[in-house]
Design a protein around this motif. Structure first.
Motif, short mmCIF file in Angstrom:
data_model
loop_
_atom_site.label_atom_id
_atom_site.label_comp_id
_atom_site.label_asym_id
_atom_site.label_seq_id
_atom_site.Cartn_x
_atom_site.Cartn_y
_atom_site.Cartn_z
N PRO A 87 44.80 -84.98 71.28
CA PRO A 87 44.14 -83.51 71.10
C PRO A 87 42.93 -83.49 70.76
O PRO A 87 42.00 -82.59 70.94
CB PRO A 87 45.02 -83.19 69.77
CG PRO A 87 46.43 -83.94 69.68
CD PRO A 87 46.19 -85.25 70.36
N ASP A 88 42.22 -84.77 70.17
CA ASP A 88 41.01 -84.77 69.93
C ASP A 88 40.06 -85.26 70.92
O ASP A 88 38.91 -85.52 70.97
CB ASP A 88 40.72 -85.48 68.63
CG ASP A 88 41.19 -86.95 68.65
OD1 ASP A 88 41.88 -87.31 69.63
OD2 ASP A 88 40.58 -87.70 68.01
N THR A 89 40.60 -85.56 72.14
CA THR A 89 40.00 -85.93 73.35
C THR A 89 39.18 -84.76 74.07
O THR A 89 40.16 -83.90 74.47
CB THR A 89 40.99 -86.82 74.20
OG1 THR A 89 41.32 -87.94 73.67
CG2 THR A 89 40.46 -87.34 75.39
N LEU A 90 38.20 -85.16 74.33
CA LEU A 90 37.66 -83.97 75.34
C LEU A 90 37.42 -84.62 76.73
O LEU A 90 37.26 -85.77 76.92
CB LEU A 90 36.14 -83.77 75.09
CG LEU A 90 35.77 -82.48 73.84
CD1 LEU A 90 34.32 -82.56 73.52
CD2 LEU A 90 36.29 -81.24 74.36
N LEU A 133 36.19 -88.29 76.36
CA LEU A 133 35.48 -88.96 74.98
C LEU A 133 36.10 -88.24 73.72
O LEU A 133 36.73 -87.19 73.73
CB LEU A 133 34.09 -88.67 75.29
CG LEU A 133 33.42 -87.35 75.52
CD1 LEU A 133 33.60 -86.45 74.06
CD2 LEU A 133 31.91 -87.53 76.09
N ARG A 134 35.69 -88.97 72.65
CA ARG A 134 36.30 -88.25 71.54
C ARG A 134 34.87 -88.05 70.94
O ARG A 134 33.85 -88.39 71.02
CB ARG A 134 36.95 -89.13 70.66
CG ARG A 134 38.77 -89.23 71.21
CD ARG A 134 39.55 -89.56 70.19
NE ARG A 134 39.45 -90.96 69.75
CZ ARG A 134 39.78 -91.96 70.46
NH1 ARG A 134 40.31 -91.86 71.65
NH2 ARG A 134 39.45 -93.49 70.22
N HIS A 135 35.05 -86.97 69.75
CA HIS A 135 33.94 -86.56 69.10
C HIS A 135 34.15 -86.40 67.47
O HIS A 135 35.42 -85.84 67.49
CB HIS A 135 32.93 -85.74 69.74
CG HIS A 135 33.61 -84.17 69.67
ND1 HIS A 135 33.32 -83.41 68.72
CD2 HIS A 135 34.68 -84.05 69.95
CE1 HIS A 135 34.20 -82.07 68.81
NE2 HIS A 135 35.06 -82.46 69.57
N ASP A 136 33.24 -86.75 66.67
CA ASP A 136 33.35 -86.40 65.44
C ASP A 136 32.15 -86.26 64.70
O ASP A 136 31.28 -86.78 64.78
CB ASP A 136 33.86 -87.81 64.73
CG ASP A 136 34.29 -87.65 63.29
OD1 ASP A 136 34.53 -86.58 62.65
OD2 ASP A 136 34.44 -88.51 62.46
N ALA A 194 24.77 -88.97 69.23
CA ALA A 194 24.99 -87.78 69.09
C ALA A 194 24.78 -86.99 70.54
O ALA A 194 23.90 -87.26 71.22
CB ALA A 194 24.04 -87.22 67.91
N TRP A 195 25.29 -85.68 70.66
CA TRP A 195 24.57 -85.09 71.85
C TRP A 195 23.22 -84.61 71.71
O TRP A 195 22.67 -84.10 70.69
CB TRP A 195 25.56 -83.85 72.20
CG TRP A 195 26.77 -83.90 72.68
CD1 TRP A 195 26.66 -84.47 74.19
CD2 TRP A 195 27.94 -83.63 72.34
NE1 TRP A 195 28.31 -84.42 74.49
CE2 TRP A 195 29.01 -83.93 73.50
CE3 TRP A 195 28.73 -83.06 71.07
CZ2 TRP A 195 30.23 -83.91 73.46
CZ3 TRP A 195 29.96 -82.98 71.08
CH2 TRP A 195 30.72 -83.36 72.13
N SER A 196 22.39 -85.25 72.69
CA SER A 196 21.10 -84.78 72.67
C SER A 196 20.38 -85.12 74.00
O SER A 196 20.98 -85.72 74.78
CB SER A 196 19.99 -85.60 71.43
OG SER A 196 19.95 -87.03 72.07
N ASP A 243 29.96 -76.91 74.20
CA ASP A 243 30.36 -75.77 74.32
C ASP A 243 32.06 -76.02 74.43
O ASP A 243 32.58 -74.95 73.82
CB ASP A 243 29.91 -75.11 75.46
CG ASP A 243 28.62 -74.19 75.37
OD1 ASP A 243 28.32 -74.26 74.11
OD2 ASP A 243 27.62 -73.79 76.08
N LYS A 244 32.34 -76.82 75.06
CA LYS A 244 33.71 -77.30 75.63
C LYS A 244 34.54 -77.64 74.03
O LYS A 244 35.48 -77.17 73.91
CB LYS A 244 33.77 -78.30 76.66
CG LYS A 244 35.05 -77.93 77.22
CD LYS A 244 35.08 -78.85 78.45
CE LYS A 244 36.29 -78.97 79.52
NZ LYS A 244 36.11 -79.66 80.59
N ALA A 245 33.65 -78.43 73.54
CA ALA A 245 34.16 -78.93 71.93
C ALA A 245 34.38 -77.90 71.16
O ALA A 245 35.23 -77.86 70.37
CB ALA A 245 33.09 -79.81 71.55
N ARG A 246 33.40 -76.96 71.15
CA ARG A 246 33.52 -75.75 70.22
C ARG A 246 34.64 -74.88 70.49
O ARG A 246 35.29 -74.32 69.61
CB ARG A 246 32.15 -75.00 70.15
CG ARG A 246 31.06 -75.43 69.18
CD ARG A 246 30.00 -74.40 69.21
NE ARG A 246 29.21 -74.45 70.52
CZ ARG A 246 28.05 -75.46 70.45
NH1 ARG A 246 27.80 -76.31 69.78
NH2 ARG A 246 27.38 -75.22 71.65
N ALA A 247 34.86 -74.73 71.74
CA ALA A 247 35.96 -74.06 72.35
C ALA A 247 37.18 -74.41 72.06
O ALA A 247 38.39 -73.80 72.00
CB ALA A 247 35.73 -73.59 73.91
#
Lengths: 289, 167
Positions: free
Chosen positions: A177-180, A202-205, A237-239, A284-288
């Motif tokens: 569930p935490d995989t994007l 990928l996963r993100h935290d 981090a995303w940048s 954006d996908k992570a936020r959604a």
């Protein structure tokens, strides 16, 4: 253009099919959805002595979740995979990629197993299988074996499958569930062969990326796990700077084919374009999610 | 298993339903479904274009789904239900679509039209209501060398909106 003469056999079971493959080996072509085999037969680029039509083998069909893996039967048609609630829920990467697979009439007939068995360099499903860390099950009269996607794709239309082996199914661990995941490809026209493409998970935290898997296809002879680019993304981090570093790292991972679709330099550029677009879209996908 | 002499044309007896009629024939195993329908049954409405799955002129319905007639062997349709443009026309299923193609000038030479209609019929029969981009995407496997596609999308969009009671 009509196929050259061949013998046609229609086994009703896996046992019968692998017996035929044991007997005819490289003289036989396996006919699944036929969306790649039939063109080369029609154009007589391939003249097998025997065509083994596996479409009536019930055990090669279906999509199921069992023993912690999603099982996609070799004969599952692209349209079935595309409409499967199980795939949408557990393998969103494949659900996202599927509308890019050819056109509606081809998806109605083409199969998941056929795509993975052929290993066309511009095919979407081999890339997804590798990105998701899946495996394929191969069977011959010598027995059954499981080959991880990382060991399966050897080169241009070249895989670990031996001529007497039948691809039975793909086994893919469900996405956590935490995989994007994200999928993107570039082609001249929707549904055409991809010139560049990326399947990734990928996963993100708290905005930090972990365990990315970036698989590039279209430009390479086989789907490529871009380990240098993955290392450039892991723990970051995303940048824009991260995205640039990942795009730059691709030069070490990729060695694009030179053909009528473009030069190696043009394809490397396109893969970087795809990379930036995918990475820019992921927050954006992570936020959604 | 032993195979017959390689030099012989191998045939197989098949039975299928074509446009609602049951047909049984012996067909060469290497014959494409589109060739069987055209030359074996005289159903020449479906056209042959590229013969390698690119153009969509040979689109027909096999067990309820649109497929390339050039990428399926006739023997593979054994036991199947096949609908060609002749059957689609006779059933009246595509009458509104055909009228819209005429009204919107969605054909010139007509070569691609049977395939266009077979593919568009699948979209209309689904529960999807795509916008123009979505229609183009759905129709992307069918080539037209005359119209520039605009009029084809117009015709399909018109029927889609009428059938979904949006217009």
């Amino acid at each position: 253009m009509k196929p050259a003469r061949f013998h046609y056999v229609r086994p009703a079971s896996i046992a019968e099919a692998v017996l035929l493959l044991a007997e005819h080996g490289e003289d036989a072509s396996i006919l699944a959805g036929g969306q790649s085999l039939m063109p080369v037969l029609n154009m007589r680029l391939s003249r097998p002595r025997v065509v083994v039509d596996i479409n009536r083998i019930a055990k090669l069909k279906g999509i199921a979740l069992a023993d912690g893996a999603v099982r996609i039967g070799a004969l599952a048609r692209h349209v079935e995979v595309m409409r499967s609630p199980l795939i949408a829920r557990h393998l969103p990467l494949i659900a996202e990629a599927m509308p890019n697979v050819a056109h509606v009439a081809v998806r109605n007939r083409g199969t998941f197993g056929g795509s993975v068995a052929l290993a066309d360099p511009s095919a979407e499903m081999p890339a997804c299988l590798l990105a998701l860390g899946g495996a394929v099950v191969l069977e011959s009269t010598r027995g059954r074996r499981q080959v991880a996607a990382e060991d399966y794709f050897h080169g241009l239309y070249d895989t670990a499958r031996r001529p007497d082996e039948l691809l039975i199914e793909a086994l893919i661990p469900p996405q956590r569930p935490d995989t994007l995941s994200a999928f993107m490809e570039l082609s001249r026209r929707h549904g055409d062969f991809a010139i560049a493409g990326l399947a990734c998970t990928l996963r993100h935290d708290a905005g930090v990326i972990h365990a990315p898997r970036l698989v590039y296809f279209g430009s390479e002879p086989r789907p490529v796990l871009a380990r240098t680019a993955m290392a450039a993304l892991d723990g970051k981090a995303w940048s824009p700077a991260t995205h640039d570093a990942v795009a730059a790292a691709l030069a070490d991972d990729l060695d694009p084919i030179d053909n009528t679709f473009g030069s190696p330099a043009a394809k490397l550029h396109l893969q970087r374009v795809v990379t930036r677009r995918v990475l820019d879209g992921l927050p954006d996908k992570a936020r959604a999610a | 298993m032993s195979l017959a002499d390689d030099s012989l044309e191998e045939t197989m007896a098949v039975t299928m339903t074509v446009n609602g009629e049951r047909v049984s024939r012996a067909v060469p195993v290497r014959q494409n479904l589109i060739d069987f329908l055209r030359t074996g049954l005289g159903l020449t409405g479906s056209h042959i274009g590229c013969e390698h799955g690119i153009c969509g002129a040979c689109s027909l319905r096999l067990d309820g789904a649109v497929v390339r007639g050039c990428l399926t062997l006739a023997v593979q349709a054994d036991g199947a239900e096949v609908v060609t443009i002749e059957g689609l026309t006779a059933s009246g299923e595509a009458a509104d679509l055909q009228a819209a193609f005429v009204e919107r000038n969605a054909l010139q030479c007509g070569y691609c039209t049977p395939g266009m209609l077979m593919t568009a019929a699948e979209l209309l029969a689904s529960d999807a209501t795509p916008d123009r981009d979505g229609i183009r995407e759905f129709m992307s496997g069918n080539f037209c060398r005359c119209t520039g596609y605009q009029a084809i999308v117009d015709a399909i969009e018109t029927v889609l909106r009428k059938r979904r009671r949006l217009a």
